[in-house]
Design a protein around this motif. Structure first.
Motif, PDB file in Angstrom:
ATOM      1  N   GLN A   1       0.708  -1.257   0.233  1.00 35.75           N
ATOM      2  CA  GLN A   1       0.087   0.096   0.115  1.00 35.75           C
ATOM      3  C   GLN A   1       0.785   1.297  -0.006  1.00 35.75           C
ATOM      4  O   GLN A   1       0.421   2.262  -0.726  1.00 35.75           O
TER       5      GLN A   1
ATOM      6  N   ASN B   1       2.317   1.785  -3.360  1.00 30.94           N
ATOM      7  CA  ASN B   1       1.342   2.179  -4.378  1.00 30.94           C
ATOM      8  C   ASN B   1       0.878   3.702  -4.098  1.00 30.94           C
ATOM      9  O   ASN B   1       0.792   4.542  -4.967  1.00 30.94           O
ATOM     10  N   LEU B   2       1.051   4.126  -2.954  1.00 30.75           N
ATOM     11  CA  LEU B   2       0.759   5.584  -2.487  1.00 30.75           C
ATOM     12  C   LEU B   2       1.774   6.497  -3.212  1.00 30.75           C
ATOM     13  O   LEU B   2       1.587   7.520  -3.795  1.00 30.75           O
TER      14      LEU B   2
ATOM     15  N   SER C   1       1.641   6.690  -6.700  1.00 35.06           N
ATOM     16  CA  SER C   1       0.788   7.930  -7.294  1.00 35.06           C
ATOM     17  C   SER C   1       1.193   9.081  -6.918  1.00 35.06           C
ATOM     18  O   SER C   1       0.871  10.047  -7.505  1.00 35.06           O
ATOM     19  N   LEU C   2       1.764   9.276  -5.739  1.00 37.70           N
ATOM     20  CA  LEU C   2       2.373  10.615  -5.522  1.00 37.70           C
ATOM     21  C   LEU C   2       3.385  11.020  -6.489  1.00 37.70           C
ATOM     22  O   LEU C   2       3.373  12.258  -7.121  1.00 37.70           O
TER      23      LEU C   2
ATOM     24  N   LEU D   1       3.274  10.179  -9.556  1.00 33.76           N
ATOM     25  CA  LEU D   1       2.493  10.513 -10.683  1.00 33.76           C
ATOM     26  C   LEU D   1       2.037  12.120 -10.664  1.00 33.76           C
ATOM     27  O   LEU D   1       2.003  12.777 -11.538  1.00 33.76           O
ATOM     28  N   LEU D   2       1.388  12.212  -9.162  1.00 36.01           N
ATOM     29  CA  LEU D   2       0.813  13.840  -8.857  1.00 36.01           C
ATOM     30  C   LEU D   2       2.051  14.741  -9.194  1.00 36.01           C
ATOM     31  O   LEU D   2       1.951  15.914  -9.579  1.00 36.01           O
TER      32      LEU D   2
ATOM     33  N   VAL E   1      -2.089   9.472 -19.704  1.00 33.97           N
ATOM     34  CA  VAL E   1      -1.998   8.442 -18.710  1.00 33.97           C
ATOM     35  C   VAL E   1      -2.979   7.454 -18.998  1.00 33.97           C
ATOM     36  O   VAL E   1      -2.797   6.078 -18.589  1.00 33.97           O
ATOM     37  N   ILE E   2      -4.209   7.699 -19.491  1.00 33.77           N
ATOM     38  CA  ILE E   2      -4.993   6.665 -19.965  1.00 33.77           C
ATOM     39  C   ILE E   2      -4.350   5.515 -21.005  1.00 33.77           C
ATOM     40  O   ILE E   2      -4.477   4.239 -20.781  1.00 33.77           O
TER      41      ILE E   2
ATOM     42  N   PHE F   1      -1.878   3.463 -19.043  1.00 35.83           N
ATOM     43  CA  PHE F   1      -2.253   2.385 -18.121  1.00 35.83           C
ATOM     44  C   PHE F   1      -2.689   1.263 -19.057  1.00 35.83           C
ATOM     45  O   PHE F   1      -2.716   0.127 -18.649  1.00 35.83           O
TER      46      PHE F   1
ATOM     47  N   GLY G   1       1.810  -3.669 -10.570  1.00 35.46           N
ATOM     48  CA  GLY G   1       0.864  -2.639 -10.915  1.00 35.46           C
ATOM     49  C   GLY G   1       1.458  -1.093 -11.688  1.00 35.46           C
ATOM     50  O   GLY G   1       0.814  -0.472 -11.919  1.00 35.46           O
ATOM     51  N   LEU G   2       2.511  -1.135 -10.737  1.00 38.30           N
ATOM     52  CA  LEU G   2       3.343   0.080 -11.107  1.00 38.30           C
ATOM     53  C   LEU G   2       4.004   0.615 -12.212  1.00 38.30           C
ATOM     54  O   LEU G   2       4.466   1.604 -12.550  1.00 38.30           O
TER      55      LEU G   2
ATOM     56  N   GLY H   1       2.594   0.634 -15.223  1.00 36.52           N
ATOM     57  CA  GLY H   1       1.712   1.608 -15.571  1.00 36.52           C
ATOM     58  C   GLY H   1       1.969   3.245 -15.347  1.00 36.52           C
ATOM     59  O   GLY H   1       2.190   4.219 -15.980  1.00 36.52           O
ATOM     60  N   ILE H   2       2.203   3.150 -13.907  1.00 30.77           N
ATOM     61  CA  ILE H   2       2.515   4.411 -13.256  1.00 30.77           C
ATOM     62  C   ILE H   2       3.769   5.176 -13.786  1.00 30.77           C
ATOM     63  O   ILE H   2       3.924   5.976 -14.428  1.00 30.77           O
TER      64      ILE H   2
ATOM     65  N   LEU I   1      -4.526   2.111   2.953  1.00 23.00           N
ATOM     66  CA  LEU I   1      -4.295   3.511   2.282  1.00 23.00           C
ATOM     67  C   LEU I   1      -4.667   3.391   0.915  1.00 23.00           C
ATOM     68  O   LEU I   1      -4.299   2.548   0.167  1.00 23.00           O
TER      69      LEU I   1
ATOM     70  N   PRO J   1      -4.735   5.408  -2.453  1.00 24.37           N
ATOM     71  CA  PRO J   1      -4.330   6.343  -3.195  1.00 24.37           C
ATOM     72  C   PRO J   1      -5.166   7.048  -4.079  1.00 24.37           C
ATOM     73  O   PRO J   1      -5.438   8.147  -4.133  1.00 24.37           O
TER      74      PRO J   1
ATOM     75  N   PHE K   1      -6.270  10.933  -3.706  1.00 29.34           N
ATOM     76  CA  PHE K   1      -6.484  12.037  -4.839  1.00 29.34           C
ATOM     77  C   PHE K   1      -7.973  12.559  -4.640  1.00 29.34           C
ATOM     78  O   PHE K   1      -8.134  13.854  -4.878  1.00 29.34           O
TER      79      PHE K   1
ATOM     80  N   LEU L   1      -7.391  11.309 -12.041  1.00 26.44           N
ATOM     81  CA  LEU L   1      -6.435  10.337 -11.936  1.00 26.44           C
ATOM     82  C   LEU L   1      -6.655   9.312 -10.726  1.00 26.44           C
ATOM     83  O   LEU L   1      -6.332   8.218 -10.913  1.00 26.44           O
TER      84      LEU L   1
ATOM     85  N   LEU M   1      -8.411   6.764 -12.233  1.00 28.48           N
ATOM     86  CA  LEU M   1      -7.618   6.086 -13.201  1.00 28.48           C
ATOM     87  C   LEU M   1      -6.612   4.975 -12.275  1.00 28.48           C
ATOM     88  O   LEU M   1      -6.618   3.840 -12.453  1.00 28.48           O
ATOM     89  N   ILE M   2      -6.172   5.635 -11.189  1.00 26.03           N
ATOM     90  CA  ILE M   2      -5.325   4.713 -10.409  1.00 26.03           C
ATOM     91  C   ILE M   2      -6.377   3.752  -9.500  1.00 26.03           C
ATOM     92  O   ILE M   2      -5.444   2.561  -9.291  1.00 26.03           O
TER      93      ILE M   2
ATOM     94  N   LEU N   1      -6.225   1.037 -12.168  1.00 30.07           N
ATOM     95  CA  LEU N   1      -4.982   0.330 -12.317  1.00 30.07           C
ATOM     96  C   LEU N   1      -4.510  -0.624 -11.056  1.00 30.07           C
ATOM     97  O   LEU N   1      -4.001  -1.699 -11.579  1.00 30.07           O
ATOM     98  N   LEU N   2      -4.464   0.066  -9.969  1.00 24.52           N
ATOM     99  CA  LEU N   2      -3.880  -0.597  -8.875  1.00 24.52           C
ATOM    100  C   LEU N   2      -5.053  -1.407  -8.112  1.00 24.52           C
ATOM    101  O   LEU N   2      -4.719  -2.198  -7.113  1.00 24.52           O
TER     102      LEU N   2
END
Lengths: 220, 320
Positions: A8, A11-12, A15-16, A18-19, A109-110, A113, A129-130, A132-133, B179, B181, B185, B310, B313-314, B317-318
């Motif tokens: 987790q 993953n977080l 995502s961060l 990507l942000l 992004v789409i 992914f 899964g990462l 794609g990111i 958690l 993500p 967001f 986002l 989408l995430i 994906l995840l």
């Protein structure tokens, strides 16, 4: 359960990451761009550390440390010094306006992914899964290189591209050999130095860092 | 309809919330204003000031423009009703609310949209320049904020496999700690939507009068006395409703489960605590940020939409 928690966290952090790339894409000021780049390096180092911890690959600790040293401290410091010397704290001029580049970013992004979905089904391991990111971050950095007009922000985009590739390597394939990592780190460092020299040359020749002036270089 | 033994707690919960929201909403506004005053080194008017203002306005005689139509007269009641309904059906003290089944999250957004449409039409009804300008700006801001809000709610619906708020809330509060993500967001996007929809600082200034930059205040310039009181009260209810949605989606811990009488006092206390905290957060955010130019607002709200997409989408994906 502990495995799940680290997953987790990774993953977080992904995502961060990507942000942060999106934030860089939307950023108008060079100073904030460099600070965001440093933040990206910090997130990258943290995620490499967590991946190394959860998969028991201790050589990833070294690469996390290397990332921290190089991309959070040294490179941002170099870039800060560079823009101070060049006196270029002005706003970044983008070729596309920011909402449009954001929309293109979402499309990218789409796309990535979708592209990564079959690849990550072939892969195994916790962090599949990462991919794609990571791919999305690579494409977004590339977009940033394309839409920026100033040389400094293009270099930051290039470094962010390298960060994304490093993230892909660390998370999807669980790390490269340390020798390769050292090689890449050295390359990036040398590239930044060379870029720094280039900036001075470009400014000396054209009185500006706007690379659109360079199109006049064609010999005729 | 026969009210049997199982449903009585639900009805009590519903009535409690019905009264709680309408009575506590001005208090929330007062609390946010008081926190702002403290942050600006002022002593402030006290948390009860909105009640005094409402009391004063209800005692006054209403003045209505000569050419006002029925739309203008009816709008305060419609807006107030919509906001009261919205704040009532969001499960914040208990999951088991009979009214909640009346509207899922999409219909909830529709209720907000109905109130907004009446507000904008009434602002245009009189024909003053300020009213028309405010209405147009309001529509511009809200047509950008609404898709972002829907995307936020869809993310929560995807995670809990339902668009019914009670199911979403009970699914989230029953989970072990995870958690998400995508939810992080969505929370960021929701914060931006909350600021824009409630006429808060980066987009609009709630304390401004007779300035060219105002949005919400420009729309209600023509209202006076009881009409103005209802609209002010509705604004408080709207802020309360948005805070409630935020609490229900992102901080659902401590909301009473189906048929739990004993959990009610604790859940009300927890709710007040969360609201107070959210109020401090809002005041702090407003103190730290400056109002942006109106032409920057689309970019700001575009960011909200981007974050929400986002998140969605995430999630795909995840699956997290």
């Amino acid at each position: 359960m502990q495995m799940l928690l680290t997953l987790q966290i990774v993953n977080l952090l992904a995502s961060l990451l990507l942000l942060i790339v999106f934030a860089m894409l939307a950023q108008r000021r060079i100073l904030s761009l460099i600070n965001l780049f440093a933040l990206q390096g910090a997130v990258l180092a943290l995620s490499t550390f967590v991946v190394g911890y959860s998969t028991g690959q201790h050589h990833l600790y070294y690469s996390a440390g290397l990332t921290l040293l190089l991309k959070v401290m040294l490179l941002p410091w170099l870039l800060h010094r560079l823009i101070r010397q060049l006196d270029v704290k002005w706003d970044v001029e983008t070729l596309l306006n920011i909402p449009v580049s954001m929309l293109i970013g979402i499309a990218l992004v789409i796309f990535s992914f979708n592209l990564a979905a079959p690849i990550s089904q072939l892969a195994h391991g916790l962090t599949r899964g990462l991919i794609g990111i990571a791919l999305a971050s690579v494409l977004l950095s590339l977009l940033m290189m394309l839409t920026r007009r100033k040389a400094v922000s293009q270099v930051v985009a290039f470094l962010s591209l390298e960060n994304s590739l490093f993230f892909a390597a660390a998370s999807a394939t669980q790390g490269m050999p340390l020798v390769v990592e050292f090689g890449i780190a050295l390359d990036v460092l040398v590239a930044t130095f060379i870029f720094g020299i280039f900036f001075f040359q470009i400014r000396e020749t054209f009185d500006s860092l706007d690379i659109s002036h360079m199109e006049k270089l064609k010999d005729d | 309809m026969i009210i049997n033994a199982v449903q009585i707690p639900a009805v009590v919960f519903q009535l409690t919330q019905l009264l709680l929201v309408v009575l506590a909403a001005p208090l929330l506004t007062g609390w946010v204003n008081q926190c702002q005053a403290w942050l600006q080194n002022r002593s402030g008017a006290g948390v009860l000031q909105p009640y005094r203002v409402l009391h004063k306005l209800f005692l006054k005689d209403a003045v209505i423009a000569y050419n006002a139509s029925w739309l203008f007269r009816v709008t305060p009641y419609v807006v107030f009703g919509c906001m009261w309904l919205a704040a009532t059906i969001i499960p914040i003290i208990a999951v088991d609310l009979p009214f909640s089944r009346a509207a899922d999250v999409i219909a909830l957004v529709g209720v907000f949209a109905l109130a907004r449409m009446f507000g904008a039409l009434a602002a245009m009804d009189i024909g003053t320049a300020f009213g028309t300008m405010g209405a147009r700006r309001e529509m511009m801001v809200s047509f950008l904020a609404e898709p972002a809000l829907l995307m936020v709610l869809f993310t929560a619906s995807m995670l809990s496999h339902s668009t019914q708020l009670p199911y979403i809330v009970s699914a989230f509060s029953r989970h072990q700690f995870m958690l998400y993500p995508s939810l992080a967001f969505a929370a960021l996007a929701f914060l931006i939507v909350l600021l824009a929809e409630n006429a808060r600082i980066p987009v609009d200034n709630p304390n401004t009068h007779l300035e060219l930059t105002m949005i919400h205040e420009a729309m209600i310039l023509e209202y006076s006395a009881r009409h103005l009181a209802l609209i002010e009260w509705a604004s408080s209810l709207k802020l309360f409703a948005y805070f409630s949605i935020g609490i229900a989606l992102f901080l659902p811990y401590g909301i009473a489960e189906v048929g739990h009488w004993s959990a009610l006092p604790l859940s009300i206390l927890l709710l007040l605590f969360k609201l107070a905290l959210a109020g401090v957060g809002l005041a702090l955010f407003e103190a730290l940020s400056a109002k942006m130019r109106i032409f920057r607002a689309p970019e700001f709200l575009g960011t909200a939409f981007l974050l929400a997409v986002l998140g969605l989408l995430i999630h795909f994906l995840l699956s997290a």
